[in-house]
Write a protein that holds these residues in place. Structure first.
Motif, mmCIF file in Angstrom:
data_model
loop_
_atom_site.group_PDB
_atom_site.id
_atom_site.type_symbol
_atom_site.label_atom_id
_atom_site.label_comp_id
_atom_site.label_asym_id
_atom_site.label_seq_id
_atom_site.Cartn_x
_atom_site.Cartn_y
_atom_site.Cartn_z
ATOM 1 N N LEU A 3 63.803 52.293 32.826
ATOM 2 C CA LEU A 3 63.912 52.716 31.421
ATOM 3 C C LEU A 3 63.357 54.341 31.298
ATOM 4 C CD1 LEU A 3 62.773 49.336 29.515
ATOM 5 C CD2 LEU A 3 65.120 50.408 29.952
ATOM 6 N N ARG A 6 60.423 55.150 33.319
ATOM 7 C CA ARG A 6 59.385 53.802 33.523
ATOM 8 C C ARG A 6 60.267 52.985 34.542
ATOM 9 N NH1 ARG A 6 57.550 51.909 27.853
ATOM 10 N NH2 ARG A 6 56.111 50.826 28.928
ATOM 11 N N ASN A 72 67.841 52.639 20.778
ATOM 12 C CA ASN A 72 66.657 53.306 21.488
ATOM 13 C C ASN A 72 65.440 52.758 20.957
ATOM 14 O OD1 ASN A 72 65.604 54.677 23.475
ATOM 15 N ND2 ASN A 72 65.973 56.765 22.430
ATOM 16 N N SER A 73 65.292 52.572 19.439
ATOM 17 C CA SER A 73 64.249 51.838 18.936
ATOM 18 C C SER A 73 63.942 50.489 19.074
ATOM 19 C CB SER A 73 64.279 52.197 17.186
ATOM 20 O OG SER A 73 63.343 51.339 16.593
ATOM 21 N N MET A 75 65.278 49.040 21.729
ATOM 22 C CA MET A 75 64.893 49.053 23.325
ATOM 23 C C MET A 75 63.395 49.351 23.527
ATOM 24 S SD MET A 75 65.774 48.277 26.584
ATOM 25 C CE MET A 75 67.299 48.797 27.005
ATOM 26 N N GLU A 76 62.644 50.381 22.990
ATOM 27 C CA GLU A 76 61.267 50.690 22.974
ATOM 28 C C GLU A 76 60.423 49.272 22.620
ATOM 29 O OE1 GLU A 76 59.394 52.894 24.204
ATOM 30 O OE2 GLU A 76 61.224 53.804 25.375
ATOM 31 N N ALA A 77 60.993 48.673 21.396
ATOM 32 C CA ALA A 77 60.095 47.644 20.845
ATOM 33 C C ALA A 77 60.300 46.191 21.747
ATOM 34 C CB ALA A 77 60.872 47.179 19.607
ATOM 35 N N THR A 79 60.951 46.439 24.726
ATOM 36 C CA THR A 79 60.271 46.689 26.024
ATOM 37 C C THR A 79 58.709 46.335 26.063
ATOM 38 O OG1 THR A 79 61.792 48.342 26.906
ATOM 39 C CG2 THR A 79 59.614 48.396 27.962
ATOM 40 N N SER A 80 58.087 47.004 24.742
ATOM 41 C CA SER A 80 56.807 46.561 24.586
ATOM 42 C C SER A 80 56.477 45.046 24.246
ATOM 43 C CB SER A 80 56.211 47.138 23.451
ATOM 44 O OG SER A 80 56.341 48.649 23.408
ATOM 45 N N GLU A 90 54.937 47.051 34.638
ATOM 46 C CA GLU A 90 55.380 48.278 34.922
ATOM 47 C C GLU A 90 55.027 48.419 36.336
ATOM 48 O OE1 GLU A 90 55.360 52.711 33.121
ATOM 49 O OE2 GLU A 90 54.704 51.000 31.790
#
Length: 160
Positions: A3, A6, A72-73, A75-77, A79-80, A90
């Motif tokens: 990602l 990362r 994108n938003s 995917m970030e959420a 992933t977290s 990670e």
């Protein structure tokens, strides 16, 4: 998975806890008539069998530049959330052996997305494992008076 910069991998932590809970019930699985293959998988785990040795290293990480702001938003959420859940961890990029594409598919009738990890390149090196799954016809022979039935919500179940 890659990602951006990362490198993430699926974690054994969540699956190990679940596997231990299932393994504790091995005798109950045997009592209800689970087949020998399933009993073996519960007791020993499911080993990945490579047909032609392990796959060579590859990096198919997807470019995130083609994602919309909404994707994108998400995917970030996601992933977290998966890192916090312990389903992903990670790692140092040098430790990655096979990096697979990750992409999003819109859920029908929703503004949400489904995360897809494309393991087709890895599957080319894996042997096939089969497991018989009972259908509705077998229920008449399996169910007995006083038996319980359960419906499971497998949200995040595919990470285990």
């Amino acid at each position: 998975m890659c990602l951006g910069k990362r490198i993430l991998r699926t974690s054994d932590r969540v699956g190990s806890r679940l596997a231990a809970q299932v393994r504790e019930q091995l005798e109950e699985w045997r009592r209800i008539g689970a087949g020998p293959q399933l009993l073996h998988w519960i007791a020993k785990g499911v080993a990945i069998t490579f047909t032609n040795g392990p796959p060579p290293s590859y990096d198919l990480g997807a470019s995130l530049t083609s994602m919309t702001e909404e994707e994108n938003s998400f995917m970030e959420a996601e992933t977290s959330r998966l890192l916090k859940l312990g389903a992903w961890e990670e790692i140092d990029g040098g430790a990655a052996h096979c990096v697979n594409r990750v992409h999003l598919v819109p859920k029908v009738g929703s503004k949400k997305f489904r995360l897809v990890i494309d393991l087709r390149p890895l599957n080319l090196f894996c042997g096939e494992a089969t497991c018989n799954v009972e259908g509705l016809r077998e229920l008449n022979h399996i169910l007995q008076p006083q038996d319980f039935m359960v419906a499971l919500d497998l949200t995040d179940g595919y990470f285990h």
